[in-house]
Design a protein around this motif. Structure first.
Motif, PDB file in Angstrom:
ATOM      1  N   SER A   2     -84.004 -13.444  16.939  1.00  0.00           N
ATOM      2  CA  SER A   2     -84.326 -14.857  16.815  1.00  0.00           C
ATOM      3  C   SER A   2     -85.828 -15.048  16.910  1.00  0.00           C
ATOM      4  O   SER A   2     -86.587 -14.111  17.159  1.00  0.00           O
ATOM      5  N   VAL A   8     -79.246 -10.930  19.433  1.00  0.00           N
ATOM      6  CA  VAL A   8     -77.942 -11.532  19.688  1.00  0.00           C
ATOM      7  C   VAL A   8     -77.225 -10.780  20.801  1.00  0.00           C
ATOM      8  O   VAL A   8     -76.612 -11.391  21.690  1.00  0.00           O
ATOM      9  N   ARG A  12     -76.010 -12.211  24.244  1.00  0.00           N
ATOM     10  CA  ARG A  12     -74.600 -12.123  24.604  1.00  0.00           C
ATOM     11  C   ARG A  12     -74.433 -11.574  26.025  1.00  0.00           C
ATOM     12  O   ARG A  12     -73.638 -12.092  26.819  1.00  0.00           O
ATOM     13  N   SER A  75     -80.314 -18.851  16.749  1.00  0.00           N
ATOM     14  CA  SER A  75     -79.594 -18.837  15.480  1.00  0.00           C
ATOM     15  C   SER A  75     -78.108 -19.157  15.676  1.00  0.00           C
ATOM     16  O   SER A  75     -77.579 -19.079  16.798  1.00  0.00           O
ATOM     17  N   ASP A  77     -75.793 -17.235  14.942  1.00  0.00           N
ATOM     18  CA  ASP A  77     -75.190 -16.011  15.472  1.00  0.00           C
ATOM     19  C   ASP A  77     -75.234 -15.998  17.003  1.00  0.00           C
ATOM     20  O   ASP A  77     -74.304 -15.503  17.657  1.00  0.00           O
ATOM     21  N   HIS A  78     -76.302 -16.541  17.577  1.00  0.00           N
ATOM     22  CA  HIS A  78     -76.385 -16.634  19.037  1.00  0.00           C
ATOM     23  C   HIS A  78     -75.334 -17.612  19.561  1.00  0.00           C
ATOM     24  O   HIS A  78     -74.677 -17.336  20.572  1.00  0.00           O
ATOM     25  N   ARG A  80     -72.521 -18.351  18.117  1.00  0.00           N
ATOM     26  CA  ARG A  80     -71.213 -17.723  17.929  1.00  0.00           C
ATOM     27  C   ARG A  80     -70.951 -16.715  19.053  1.00  0.00           C
ATOM     28  O   ARG A  80     -69.831 -16.624  19.578  1.00  0.00           O
ATOM     29  N   ALA A  81     -71.969 -15.954  19.443  1.00  0.00           N
ATOM     30  CA  ALA A  81     -71.804 -14.993  20.533  1.00  0.00           C
ATOM     31  C   ALA A  81     -71.467 -15.700  21.837  1.00  0.00           C
ATOM     32  O   ALA A  81     -70.600 -15.251  22.596  1.00  0.00           O
ATOM     33  N   ARG A 309     -64.981 -18.830  10.907  1.00  0.00           N
ATOM     34  CA  ARG A 309     -66.142 -17.937  10.861  1.00  0.00           C
ATOM     35  C   ARG A 309     -66.783 -17.955   9.481  1.00  0.00           C
ATOM     36  O   ARG A 309     -68.016 -17.988   9.350  1.00  0.00           O
ATOM     37  N   ALA A 313     -70.530 -19.349   8.785  1.00  0.00           N
ATOM     38  CA  ALA A 313     -71.538 -18.433   8.242  1.00  0.00           C
ATOM     39  C   ALA A 313     -72.109 -18.972   6.940  1.00  0.00           C
ATOM     40  O   ALA A 313     -73.313 -18.880   6.681  1.00  0.00           O
ATOM     41  N   SER A 317     -76.025 -20.088   6.258  1.00  0.00           N
ATOM     42  CA  SER A 317     -76.828 -19.386   5.244  1.00  0.00           C
ATOM     43  C   SER A 317     -77.615 -20.353   4.374  1.00  0.00           C
ATOM     44  O   SER A 317     -78.646 -19.992   3.806  1.00  0.00           O
TER      45      SER A 317
END
Length: 417
Positions: A2, A8, A12, A75, A77-78, A80-81, A309, A313, A317
């Protein structure tokens, strides 16, 4: 990595330790269950505010929100984790939808720097709960047909009209409201979005009691409500531009990167025991039909998770079709109806007639079944989602409209004489 430099996986690991040390197990009211009465609801609301503040003080609120407004600037992704690590733990469920999305998402996208600096930090701290005011008593799913009107008065606007089906407005703090500001242009061109505090003169909030006795949905009546122009979101008569993104974020719901919600938490279906326990209570664990129904429900859960998911995603994007969220809205509505029907079938006679003791043991599959179509109405109807998928994703011909290009004041409304 990030912008902060934290990977990530490092994030996590940090989140896992903090969650284990600070958050308890998931509670019934985290599963979108109705509280027994208003007193219990307000207790749950206070708890959710405290939980949101705990996330903020712990450095885990607004994971994808910009740092300048109190977020972490990380992000999707962070986020989501964090959601994956949150599975099985309590969380401030009432703050996620609609406060974080679509309301805070719209403020981030269309608000001025001053508006964001004023409103985003209180949201992240749990001090401000927001609702969305789109639907109107005479409008159905035609959001652009809004007749709640705002008239310019110097540096202010005067709001009159009514909104309906606003979830939890009776204890909320702020509302995002779509209003008519020009009647002399086609309906999509004469709308403007405003934000307003709900506890002020001229706003009357009435509760709506549903079939199951709960009354979290409300209708609001606006009488000469004064709104400063500084509380306008987006351009004058640019409300449909804001509204289109508003409905995108609404359809994203728990798939939004702004939402903190445990991965795998069911968003619809039954409020009671897991289906296996329900089948056991009914003495049907060895029934091949019952086992097939349980397997179907599990398959729906797996597909829901995978679709969530994929949509999240794609949205992160920035390259996907912006209307792709309608796919998720359609699937979630239909899947919730099917899960509820499966629970009704598994429960057998207890679902057709039940006592308070039955409800305490098995939930209320009968009442859930009677209310199953709510999943296809609230948050934008599945019929509208089907239109969006067919016209804007598959490129099929648009549905004919008799008000295209017609000034809104000339569009017939109500029964013909």
């Amino acid at each position: 990595m990030s912008d902060s430099g934290e990977s990530v996986e490092d994030f996590r690991h940090r989140a896992r330790g903090w969650i284990a040390a600070n958050l308890g197990p998931v509670q019934p009211w985290d599963l979108d269950q109705d509280c027994a009465d208003d007193a219990a609801e307000l207790v749950a609301v206070a708890r959710d505010r405290a939980l949101q503040r705990k996330l903020y003080d712990g450095g885990f609120a607004g994971i994808c929100f910009p740092r300048e407004y109190g977020g972490l600037g990380l992000s999707p992704d962070h986020q989501r984790a964090f959601n994956e690590e949150l599975a099985g733990h309590e969380f401030p469920s009432r703050f996620m939808v609609p406060t974080f999305t679509p309301c805070a998402a719209i403020l981030l996208e269309f608000g001025t720097p001053e508006q964001k600096a004023r409103h985003i930090p209180p949201i992240l701290k749990g001090d401000a709960f927001w609702v969305q005011m789109l639907s109107e008593p005479g409008g159905g799913s035609d959001v652009a047909g809004a007749t709640t009107a705002a008239v310019r008065d110097g540096d202010d606007w005067i709001l009159n009209g009514s909104k309906v089906w606003t979830s939890r407005a009776y204890w909320a703090d702020w509302g995002l409201c779509l209003a008519r500001t020009d009647w002399n242009v086609p309906k999509h061109q004469g709308l403007t979005v405003f934000m307003l505090p709900l506890r002020q003169p001229g706003i009357e909030i009435r509760r709506i009691e549903r079939l199951n006795g709960e009354s979290e949905a409300c209708q609001e009546f606006f009488t000469d409500v004064r709104i400063p122009d500084s509380d306008r979101v987006g351009a004058v008569n640019g409300g449909w531009t804001v509204g289109s993104r508003w409905m995108f974020h609404e359809r994203m719901a728990a798939n939004s990167p702004y939402v903190t919600r445990p991965t795998g938490l069911s968003g619809g279906g039954t409020r009671g025991s897991p289906l296996v326990a329900m089948a056991a209570t009914a003495g049907r664990l060895d029934d091949p039909i019952a086992r097939e129904l349980i397997g179907e429900a599990r398959a729906l859960d797996i597909v829901t998770h995978s679709l969530n998911r994929r949509l999240a995603a794609a949205a992160a994007s920035g390259t996907a079709n912006v209307d792709g969220s309608a796919i998720g809205r359609l699937f979630h509505g239909m899947a919730a109806v099917r899960r509820t029907t499966i629970a009704f079938d598994l429960a057998g006679s207890d679902a057709a007639a039940w006592s308070e003791a039955d409800e305490a043991e098995n939930g209320a599959p009968g009442m859930d079944f009677l209310l199953r179509q709510v999943a296809c109405i609230g948050g934008g109807t599945t019929e509208i989602a089907r239109n969006v998928v067919s016209e804007r994703i598959l490129g099929m011909p648009r549905e004919p409209s008799g008000d295209h290009g017609v000034a809104f004041r000339d569009v017939p409304r109500g029964p013909s004489r």
